[in-house]
Design an enzyme around this catalytic site. Structure first.
Site, PDB file in Angstrom:
ATOM      1  N   ARG A  26     -12.027  26.947  43.670  1.00 44.69           N
ATOM      2  CA  ARG A  26     -11.465  26.301  42.483  1.00 44.69           C
ATOM      3  C   ARG A  26     -11.667  27.152  41.230  1.00 44.69           C
ATOM      4  NH1 ARG A  26     -10.568  20.968  44.406  1.00 44.69           N
ATOM      5  NH2 ARG A  26      -9.213  20.673  42.645  1.00 44.69           N
ATOM      6  N   ARG A  30      -9.403  23.573  35.773  1.00 44.15           N
ATOM      7  CA  ARG A  30      -9.535  22.927  34.467  1.00 44.15           C
ATOM      8  C   ARG A  30     -10.665  23.420  33.584  1.00 44.15           C
ATOM      9  NH1 ARG A  30      -9.532  17.269  37.121  1.00 44.15           N
ATOM     10  NH2 ARG A  30     -10.675  18.668  38.481  1.00 44.15           N
ATOM     11  N   ARG A  39      -1.530  23.206  31.471  1.00 41.45           N
ATOM     12  CA  ARG A  39      -1.469  21.814  31.920  1.00 41.45           C
ATOM     13  C   ARG A  39      -1.003  20.873  30.817  1.00 41.45           C
ATOM     14  NH1 ARG A  39      -1.224  18.196  33.985  1.00 41.45           N
ATOM     15  NH2 ARG A  39      -2.985  17.158  34.981  1.00 41.45           N
ATOM     16  N   ASP A  75      -2.259  23.490  46.461  1.00 39.75           N
ATOM     17  CA  ASP A  75      -3.168  22.390  46.806  1.00 39.75           C
ATOM     18  C   ASP A  75      -3.076  22.084  48.285  1.00 39.75           C
ATOM     19  OD1 ASP A  75      -5.091  20.456  45.592  1.00 39.75           O
ATOM     20  OD2 ASP A  75      -3.795  19.039  46.614  1.00 39.75           O
ATOM     21  N   TYR A 152      -6.945  12.095  54.156  1.00 46.28           N
ATOM     22  CA  TYR A 152      -6.092  11.714  53.015  1.00 46.28           C
ATOM     23  C   TYR A 152      -4.938  10.822  53.458  1.00 46.28           C
ATOM     24  CZ  TYR A 152      -8.478  14.499  49.507  1.00 46.28           C
ATOM     25  OH  TYR A 152      -9.409  14.968  48.637  1.00 46.28           O
TER      26      TYR A 152
HETATM   27  O1  CP3 Z   1      -9.398  27.224  44.299  1.00 47.64           O
HETATM   28  C1  CP3 Z   1      -8.472  27.359  43.477  1.00 47.64           C
HETATM   29  O2  CP3 Z   1      -8.650  27.583  42.286  1.00 47.64           O
HETATM   30  C2  CP3 Z   1      -7.062  27.342  44.022  1.00 47.64           C
HETATM   31  C3  CP3 Z   1      -6.364  26.106  43.946  1.00 47.64           C
HETATM   32  C4  CP3 Z   1      -6.853  24.862  44.650  1.00 47.64           C
HETATM   33  C5  CP3 Z   1      -6.613  23.560  44.119  1.00 47.64           C
HETATM   34  N1  CP3 Z   1      -6.989  22.634  45.060  1.00 47.64           N
HETATM   35  C6  CP3 Z   1      -6.020  23.283  42.814  1.00 47.64           C
HETATM   36  C7  CP3 Z   1      -6.157  21.946  42.207  1.00 47.64           C
HETATM   37  C8  CP3 Z   1      -7.481  24.690  45.901  1.00 47.64           C
HETATM   38  C9  CP3 Z   1      -8.005  25.748  46.861  1.00 47.64           C
HETATM   39  C10 CP3 Z   1      -7.541  23.281  46.146  1.00 47.64           C
HETATM   40  C11 CP3 Z   1      -8.077  22.710  47.389  1.00 47.64           C
HETATM   41  C12 CP3 Z   1      -8.242  21.253  47.490  1.00 47.64           C
HETATM   42  N2  CP3 Z   1      -7.441  20.263  46.984  1.00 47.64           N
HETATM   43  C13 CP3 Z   1      -9.257  20.632  48.239  1.00 47.64           C
HETATM   44  C14 CP3 Z   1     -10.318  21.356  49.035  1.00 47.64           C
HETATM   45  C15 CP3 Z   1     -11.367  21.901  48.152  1.00 47.64           C
HETATM   46  C16 CP3 Z   1     -12.386  20.895  47.736  1.00 47.64           C
HETATM   47  O3  CP3 Z   1     -12.607  20.821  46.528  1.00 47.64           O
HETATM   48  O4  CP3 Z   1     -12.969  20.270  48.609  1.00 47.64           O
HETATM   49  C17 CP3 Z   1      -9.098  19.245  48.127  1.00 47.64           C
HETATM   50  C18 CP3 Z   1      -9.979  18.183  48.752  1.00 47.64           C
HETATM   51  C19 CP3 Z   1      -7.932  19.018  47.344  1.00 47.64           C
HETATM   52  C20 CP3 Z   1      -7.307  17.715  46.982  1.00 47.64           C
HETATM   53  C21 CP3 Z   1      -7.290  17.510  45.522  1.00 47.64           C
HETATM   54  N3  CP3 Z   1      -6.431  18.154  44.652  1.00 47.64           N
HETATM   55  C22 CP3 Z   1      -8.107  16.642  44.761  1.00 47.64           C
HETATM   56  C23 CP3 Z   1      -9.203  15.762  45.332  1.00 47.64           C
HETATM   57  C24 CP3 Z   1      -7.706  16.768  43.434  1.00 47.64           C
HETATM   58  C25 CP3 Z   1      -8.163  15.948  42.252  1.00 47.64           C
HETATM   59  C26 CP3 Z   1      -9.546  16.193  41.866  1.00 47.64           C
HETATM   60  C27 CP3 Z   1      -9.734  17.568  41.285  1.00 47.64           C
HETATM   61  O5  CP3 Z   1     -10.592  18.298  41.773  1.00 47.64           O
HETATM   62  O6  CP3 Z   1      -9.032  17.884  40.327  1.00 47.64           O
HETATM   63  C28 CP3 Z   1      -6.695  17.745  43.383  1.00 47.64           C
HETATM   64  C29 CP3 Z   1      -6.013  18.263  42.178  1.00 47.64           C
HETATM   65  C30 CP3 Z   1      -6.147  19.722  41.897  1.00 47.64           C
HETATM   66  N4  CP3 Z   1      -6.032  20.719  42.825  1.00 47.64           N
HETATM   67  C31 CP3 Z   1      -6.343  20.314  40.617  1.00 47.64           C
HETATM   68  C32 CP3 Z   1      -6.344  21.700  40.813  1.00 47.64           C
HETATM   69  C33 CP3 Z   1      -6.461  22.764  39.760  1.00 47.64           C
HETATM   70  C34 CP3 Z   1      -6.480  19.567  39.300  1.00 47.64           C
HETATM   71  C35 CP3 Z   1      -5.166  19.044  38.907  1.00 47.64           C
HETATM   72  C36 CP3 Z   1      -5.023  18.935  37.418  1.00 47.64           C
HETATM   73  O7  CP3 Z   1      -4.828  19.953  36.763  1.00 47.64           O
HETATM   74  O8  CP3 Z   1      -5.066  17.783  36.936  1.00 47.64           O
END
Ligand code: CP3
Length: 344
Positions: A26, A30, A39, A75, A152
């Site tokens: 990640r 943010r 964003r 994602d 999910y």
């Molecule tokens: O790692 C990176 O920077 C690359 C991008 C990436 C995102 N999600 C962007 C994202 C990666 C590799 C993921 C993987 C992901 N997504 C996982 C596995 C990793 C982990 O943390 O366990 C999971 C479970 C998700 C599902 C997901 N997507 C959730 C639970 C959420 C909301 C909570 C959160 O962490 O923000 C997202 C949204 C998401 N995915 C955002 C980003 C940058 C935030 C969205 C926003 O800008 O509002």
């Protein structure tokens, strides 16, 4: 082409490197002002579907942080859409999945898809990210692992106890198998399409599988993760990541991967010994440490490097994703400490 001798790829292959490579799960998100500025103008899904912006977000942390790998901005839930499942990202509750899986009939409604046709923006983001990175560091593609994706689909979002998922496994194992077979095949195809588009390593995120007992992992997850990994294009390193799996690390490893992701709930040296050092490992700083002082961060980095003992095949990372409240300066301090303290 990124140099095959790049420290990140060399470490995936357990070859010697001049210093321990580091990146953060990640890292594009943010906690970075650049990301928040984008964003403010676009929704999360819009960013994922705009390859020019996705490539910019992918490359920014490499410039800002000095990390040794980039991870594609995308994602894990994107592949659910072409399977016929509506997804939505809400501010309060995170992802919300419409049309949840409850019965065998729901499973049978899931559609097969061709990743290049169904998710062309992901593949274009891969190509544009490779161009933006210009060989500086390797690009990592990724997918959710079958279990985490299934959770999910069944829970409709994130969950605390995964009760609906477990209930489906226990009460309708036939439906579960059907679901996992479909997801396993979809994950393999999706990652192979990312590889064909140009990613140089892939990571499977099994973020929530730590909720299962060893027996359930072995019977209801391992065969499907293994099949997905076995289907991947040879020669591209596979990172197999999970959290909360201290008690089942040997089983996680049996499912496959050239690199096993470790969270902070295990000692890196003890976990690595369980694998007889026959795979590479990635991890495992507690993301919360990045909220502490740069001095404390440095101490914690030193401790993990000491546990790795300079052995080839360690990729430094957090044990899970960067927290949104993390100061960017602390991340930079972490990356510098890893490079400096591991230089050989
Ligand atoms: O790692 C990176 O920077 C690359 C991008 C990436 C995102 N999600 C962007 C994202 C990666 C590799 C993921 C993987 C992901 N997504 C996982 C596995 C990793 C982990 O943390 O366990 C999971 C479970 C998700 C599902 C997901 N997507 C959730 C639970 C959420 C909301 C909570 C959160 O962490 O923000 C997202 C949204 C998401 N995915 C955002 C980003 C940058 C935030 C969205 C926003 O800008 O509002």
């Amino acid at each position: 082409m990124a140099d095959a001798n790049h420290p990140f790829l060399a470490a995936c292959h357990r070859e010697k490197t001049p210093y321990t490579p580091v990146w953060l799960m990640r890292q594009a998100g943010r906690y970075m002002r650049e990301y928040r500025d984008l964003r403010a103008k676009f929704s999360f899904l819009e960013l994922c579907k705009r390859p020019d912006l996705a490539a910019e977000i992918t490359a920014t942390p490499v410039e800002r942080l000095g990390v040794d790998a980039a991870i594609l901005f995308a994602d894990i839930l994107l592949l659910l859409e072409p399977m016929g499942v509506g997804i939505e990202y809400t501010k309060e509750d995170g992802p919300v999945i419409h049309s949840k899986i409850v019965t065998r009939t729901d499973v049978e409604k899931l559609q097969e898809f061709e990743p290049e046709e169904a998710l062309p923006f992901v593949m274009e983001a891969v190509r544009k990210s490779r161009a933006a990175l210009n060989g500086k560091v390797p690009l990592i593609g990724f997918s959710g692992a079958p279990f985490t994706l299934a959770s999910y689909l069944i829970e409709g979002g994130s969950s605390r106890d995964y009760l609906r998922t477990k209930t489906l496994i226990y009460s309708n194992p036939g439906a579960w198998r059907g679901l996992m077979e479909r997801l396993s095949a979809a994950v393999g195809k999706y990652l192979n399409a990312q590889i064909a588009a140009g990613v140089e390593a892939v990571q499977l995120f099994d973020s929530w599988v730590g909720c299962l007992s060893p027996e359930d992992y072995q019977k209801y997850v391992l065969p499907y993760t293994r099949a997905a990994i076995a289907a991947l294009t040879p020669g591209i390193p596979v990172i197999h990541f999970s959290t909360g799996t201290a008690g089942i690390l040997k089983l996680v490893r049996q499912a496959g991967g050239d690199v096993i992701g470790l969270d902070w709930r295990v000692r890196l040296d003890e976990a690595w010994r369980q694998f007889d050092h026959e795979v590479a490992v990635q991890g495992n700083l507690d993301p919360a440490v990045l909220l502490a002082s740069p001095k404390e961060i440095r101490n914690r980095v030193a401790e993990i490097l000491e546990r790795a003992g300079g052995r080839p095949g360690h990729i430094f990372n957090l044990g899970h994703g960067v927290l949104p409240e993390t100061p960017v300066d602390h991340v930079i301090a972490m990356v510098e400490a890893v490079h400096e303290l591991s230089s050989r």
